[in-house]
Design a protein around this motif. Structure first.
Motif, short mmCIF file in Angstrom:
data_model
loop_
_atom_site.label_atom_id
_atom_site.label_comp_id
_atom_site.label_asym_id
_atom_site.label_seq_id
_atom_site.Cartn_x
_atom_site.Cartn_y
_atom_site.Cartn_z
N ALA A 119 0.66 -1.28 0.10
CA ALA A 119 -0.12 -0.10 -0.02
C ALA A 119 0.93 1.22 -0.07
O ALA A 119 1.77 1.33 0.87
CB ALA A 119 -1.12 0.00 1.30
N LEU A 120 0.55 2.29 -0.73
CA LEU A 120 1.44 3.13 -1.07
C LEU A 120 0.79 4.63 -0.08
O LEU A 120 -0.11 4.83 -0.33
CB LEU A 120 1.56 3.70 -2.50
CG LEU A 120 1.87 2.70 -3.44
CD1 LEU A 120 1.83 2.89 -4.80
CD2 LEU A 120 3.78 2.20 -3.13
N TYR A 121 1.76 4.96 0.72
CA TYR A 121 1.30 6.03 1.79
C TYR A 121 1.76 7.31 1.48
O TYR A 121 1.19 8.34 1.29
CB TYR A 121 1.68 5.55 3.20
CG TYR A 121 1.53 6.67 4.12
CD1 TYR A 121 2.29 7.32 4.80
CD2 TYR A 121 0.09 6.49 4.59
CE1 TYR A 121 1.69 8.07 5.94
CE2 TYR A 121 -0.46 7.44 5.62
CZ TYR A 121 0.29 8.21 6.20
OH TYR A 121 0.09 9.04 7.11
N ASP A 152 -3.41 -8.90 -0.06
CA ASP A 152 -3.80 -7.93 0.62
C ASP A 152 -4.83 -7.02 -0.47
O ASP A 152 -4.21 -6.93 -1.30
CB ASP A 152 -2.94 -6.99 1.35
CG ASP A 152 -2.43 -7.80 2.55
OD1 ASP A 152 -1.47 -7.40 3.14
OD2 ASP A 152 -3.32 -8.60 3.30
N HIS A 212 -5.74 -2.95 -0.76
CA HIS A 212 -5.74 -1.67 -0.29
C HIS A 212 -6.65 -0.82 -1.02
O HIS A 212 -6.95 -0.90 -2.38
CB HIS A 212 -4.23 -1.19 -0.50
CG HIS A 212 -3.19 -2.09 -0.20
ND1 HIS A 212 -2.91 -2.75 1.05
CD2 HIS A 212 -2.17 -2.58 -1.00
CE1 HIS A 212 -2.20 -3.48 1.04
NE2 HIS A 212 -1.57 -3.74 0.06
N TYR A 244 -7.77 3.57 -2.16
CA TYR A 244 -7.32 4.96 -2.06
C TYR A 244 -8.37 5.99 -2.38
O TYR A 244 -9.15 5.40 -3.08
CB TYR A 244 -6.16 4.82 -3.31
CG TYR A 244 -4.88 4.35 -3.19
CD1 TYR A 244 -4.90 2.84 -3.42
CD2 TYR A 244 -3.72 4.58 -2.60
CE1 TYR A 244 -3.79 2.10 -3.22
CE2 TYR A 244 -2.62 3.91 -2.13
CZ TYR A 244 -2.64 2.70 -2.57
OH TYR A 244 -1.63 1.85 -2.56
N LEU A 261 -3.98 7.00 0.68
CA LEU A 261 -4.12 5.59 1.11
C LEU A 261 -5.33 5.82 2.26
O LEU A 261 -5.15 6.45 3.46
CB LEU A 261 -2.82 5.22 1.98
CG LEU A 261 -3.07 3.81 2.34
CD1 LEU A 261 -3.39 2.67 1.46
CD2 LEU A 261 -1.80 3.54 3.08
N ILE A 264 -7.14 2.59 3.20
CA ILE A 264 -7.32 1.26 3.96
C ILE A 264 -5.94 0.45 3.29
O ILE A 264 -5.74 0.59 2.26
CB ILE A 264 -8.40 0.49 3.33
CG1 ILE A 264 -9.74 1.37 3.98
CG2 ILE A 264 -8.50 -0.93 4.20
CD1 ILE A 264 -9.85 1.23 5.53
N TYR A 265 -5.32 -0.20 4.48
CA TYR A 265 -4.29 -1.05 3.90
C TYR A 265 -4.38 -2.39 4.56
O TYR A 265 -5.09 -2.48 5.72
CB TYR A 265 -2.98 -0.57 4.28
CG TYR A 265 -2.65 -0.50 5.67
CD1 TYR A 265 -3.07 0.64 6.77
CD2 TYR A 265 -1.88 -1.50 6.54
CE1 TYR A 265 -2.94 0.81 7.60
CE2 TYR A 265 -1.77 -1.38 7.82
CZ TYR A 265 -2.11 -0.37 8.35
OH TYR A 265 -1.79 -0.24 10.08
N TYR A 295 -9.91 3.92 -5.64
CA TYR A 295 -9.23 2.67 -6.39
C TYR A 295 -8.60 1.66 -5.31
O TYR A 295 -8.39 1.78 -4.23
CB TYR A 295 -7.93 3.28 -7.05
CG TYR A 295 -8.36 4.01 -8.13
CD1 TYR A 295 -8.17 5.63 -8.03
CD2 TYR A 295 -8.35 3.93 -9.44
CE1 TYR A 295 -8.44 6.19 -8.71
CE2 TYR A 295 -8.57 4.57 -10.41
CZ TYR A 295 -8.81 6.00 -10.07
OH TYR A 295 -8.64 6.81 -11.17
N GLN A 329 -6.53 -1.90 -4.90
CA GLN A 329 -5.03 -2.23 -5.29
C GLN A 329 -4.87 -3.72 -4.91
O GLN A 329 -5.08 -3.85 -3.45
CB GLN A 329 -3.99 -1.36 -5.03
CG GLN A 329 -2.48 -1.90 -5.48
CD GLN A 329 -1.40 -1.23 -4.04
OE1 GLN A 329 -1.77 -0.25 -3.68
NE2 GLN A 329 -0.38 -1.74 -4.50
#
Lengths: 122, 112
Positions: A108-110, B34, B36, B38, B48, B50-51, B89, B91
């Motif tokens: 996940a890109l933060y 997983d 994620h 955005y 971001l 949700i991860y 989006y 991911q």
């Protein structure tokens, strides 16, 4: 606070090579994977590829033949080169870093740069 | 053509609950990778939300929640607010593409 900033030409001619650099501040580029992402106009996000600070890379299969991502740890920078560009490569290009928590890093890109628009046109 | 399919648009009135689906397959979400999520506001970088399927980074309101089941995942927004109008989006990772991060097709949320 980690900050990323993309830089490079905003206009590239067809068939030439697009070159962008992402400068990382507020933290070391060592450790983590460093990503390039683009959302082509009118389309969703597209993953271009990433590089680990040691230099190992992973590219999108659809772009792999044209993409090179490199890292310069002495400058805290990583770079993108995309060869043989066409109008379809016109997009905002983002550099990004994953989210890490509890000793684990996710895909996940933060942290994201503000993005830089690259137009492919003669 | 993305391997993760989202509805092009969803809408709701302020205060309502909306959900966005992200449909994958056995080579990505169904394989246990997983998901994620955005949020992208016009002219800005994605944020971001949700991860790791269900987790929120610090600072993300608890109005946003994620879930995952089988080959799909969902993002729920409760108490919809005008500032939630944006593109969203998902991911994940896909093994059918020689190992690749993939994004969903994107969903435009409109607050009526």
């Amino acid at each position: 606070q980690v900050q990323l900033q993309e830089s490079g030409p905003g206009l590239v001619k067809p068939s030439e090579t697009l070159s962008l650099t992402c400068t990382v501040s507020g933290g070391s580029i060592s450790s983590y994977n460093w990503f390039w992402i683009r959302p082509p106009p009118g389309k969703g996000l597209e993953w271009i590829g990433y590089i680990y600070y040691s230099g190992s890379t992973n590219y999108s299969p659809s772009l792999e033949s044209r993409v090179t991502i490199s890292v310069d740890t002495s400058k805290n920078q990583f770079s993108l080169k995309l060869s043989s560009v066409t109008a379809a490569d016109t997009a905002v290009y983002y550099c990004a870093r994953p989210y890490c928590s509890g000793g684990r890093c996710y895909s996940a890109l933060y942290y994201w740069g503000q993005g830089t628009l690259v137009t492919v046109s003669s | 053509q993305s391997v993760l399919t989202q509805p092009p648009s969803v809408s709701g009135a302020p205060g309502q609950r909306v959900t966005i689906s992200c449909t994958g397959s056995s080579s990505n979400i169904g394989a246990g990778y997983d998901v994620h999520w955005y949020q992208q506001l016009p002219g800005t970088a994605p944020k971001l939300l949700i991860y790791g399927n269900i987790n929120r980074p610090s600072g993300v309101p608890d109005r946003f929640s994620g879930s995952k089941s089988g080959t799909s995942a969902s993002l729920a927004i409760t108490g919809l607010q005008p500032e939630d109008e944006a593109d969203y989006y998902c991911q994940s990772y896909d093994t059918s593409l020689s190992g690749s991060n993939v994004f969903g097709t994107g969903t435009k949320v409109t607050v009526l």
